[in-house]
Scaffold this active site. Structure first.
Site, PDB file in Angstrom:
ATOM      1  CD  GLU A   1       0.626   5.821   3.974  1.00  0.00           C
ATOM      2  OE1 GLU A   1       1.643   5.273   4.435  1.00  0.00           O
ATOM      3  OE2 GLU A   1       0.021   6.732   4.561  1.00  0.00           O
TER       4      GLU A   1
ATOM      5  CE  LYS B   1       8.428   2.358  -2.708  1.00  0.00           C
ATOM      6  NZ  LYS B   1       7.423   2.193  -1.638  1.00  0.00           N
TER       7      LYS B   1
ATOM      8  N   GLY C   1       0.800  -1.222   0.000  1.00  0.00           N
ATOM      9  CA  GLY C   1       0.000   0.000   0.000  1.00  0.00           C
ATOM     10  C   GLY C   1       0.829   1.267   0.000  1.00  0.00           C
ATOM     11  CB  SER C   2       4.438   1.946  -0.538  1.00  0.00           C
ATOM     12  OG  SER C   2       4.642   1.475  -1.858  1.00  0.00           O
ATOM     13  CG  MET C   3       3.133   3.633  -5.111  1.00  0.00           C
ATOM     14  SD  MET C   3       3.796   5.319  -5.131  1.00  0.00           S
ATOM     15  CE  MET C   3       2.822   6.055  -6.439  1.00  0.00           C
TER      16      MET C   3
END
Length: 257
Positions: free
Chosen positions: A159, A102, A60-62
């Protein structure tokens, strides 16, 4: 004649029943539509397969731009084509043994830091980033001023609170930057769920040109138009036959006793 009843029968038409007006021309046009439709449909898929690669984003980093498990289409590009604001797929073994997704926030020659008034700063300019998760950049995620070497990129997740990005690799020899040659593709769209094309990162416009949109929209249009032509051309025969049958039923005379 006496004692005999005469039967009068209406004359029957001896001429052949004609089909729909222009049916021969219609058949030719329907065949042309099917052929053109197949060319567009298959050509669109072929073009897309040559320049796009599908990826599934496992983290969920994006978010909220790209959610956990989302399927994206990324255009194959050289790292030299990457611009600020692009969401890219790259592979750097110091980060992970798998492709990573990213956002590029600074390129070679830039200086980047965070946060000033809660905003990312690149080359002294505060960047508006409407694509970030609610709450904006994490205030506790400080990034000291980093000078990005030529031929390298500085990347962050949307995120910012939990993304393992360049800010998590600042102590590496490259100060968290990634070589442009590590870039494999640039994400154009989220196709599952069908969120569509990524929004343009207009906050970086003052720093230079943004990337030009990829041909995904054109490819999608080719496939859609091709499908419509194939279905429309293929439906002509059954429709014309049905209409012709109705026409014959209406013109067939009834016997009179």
């Amino acid at each position: 004649m006496s004692g005999e009843s005469a039967t009068r029968t209406a004359p029957r038409s001896t001429g052949a029943v004609k089909g729909p007006v222009g049916s021969r021309t219609g058949q030719r046009l329907s065949g042309l539509a099917v052929a053109l439709g197949l060319a567009l449909f298959l050509g669109g898929f072929g073009w897309g397969a040559l320049i796009y690669r599908p990826y599934t984003v496992p983290t969920g980093s994006m978010t909220p731009t790209i959610g956990v498990g989302d399927r994206v289409l990324a255009e194959r590009v050289d790292g030299d084509e990457v611009r600020r604001g692009d969401v890219v797929v790259f592979k750097d073994t110091t980060w992970a043994n798998a492709p990573v997704v990213k956002r590029v926030v600074a390129v070679g020659g830039d200086t980047v830091s965070c946060c000033t008034d809660g905003k990312l700063t690149v080359n002294g300019k505060q960047i508006d980033e409407p694509y970030l998760a609610p709450g904006g950049p994490a205030e506790d995620k400080k990034i000291p001023t980093v000078e990005v070497p030529k031929g390298r990129l500085f990347l962050l997740g949307d995120e910012r609170h939990s993304s393992l990005d360049s800010s998590a690799h600042l102590t590496d020899a490259a100060s968290g930057t990634v070589a442009v040659k590590a870039v494999q593709a640039r994400v154009d769209a989220v196709v599952w769920p069908m969120n569509g094309m990524l929004k343009r990162p207009t906050g970086f416009e003052e720093l230079g040109a943004l990337s030009s949109p990829g041909p995904l929209g054109t490819i999608g249009l080719m496939i859609a138009v091709g499908a419509v032509l194939v279905l429309g051309g293929g439906a002509y025969g059954p429709v014309a036959k049905r209409l012709g049958g109705r026409g014959r039923a209406r013109t067939e005379p009834a016997g009179v006793r």
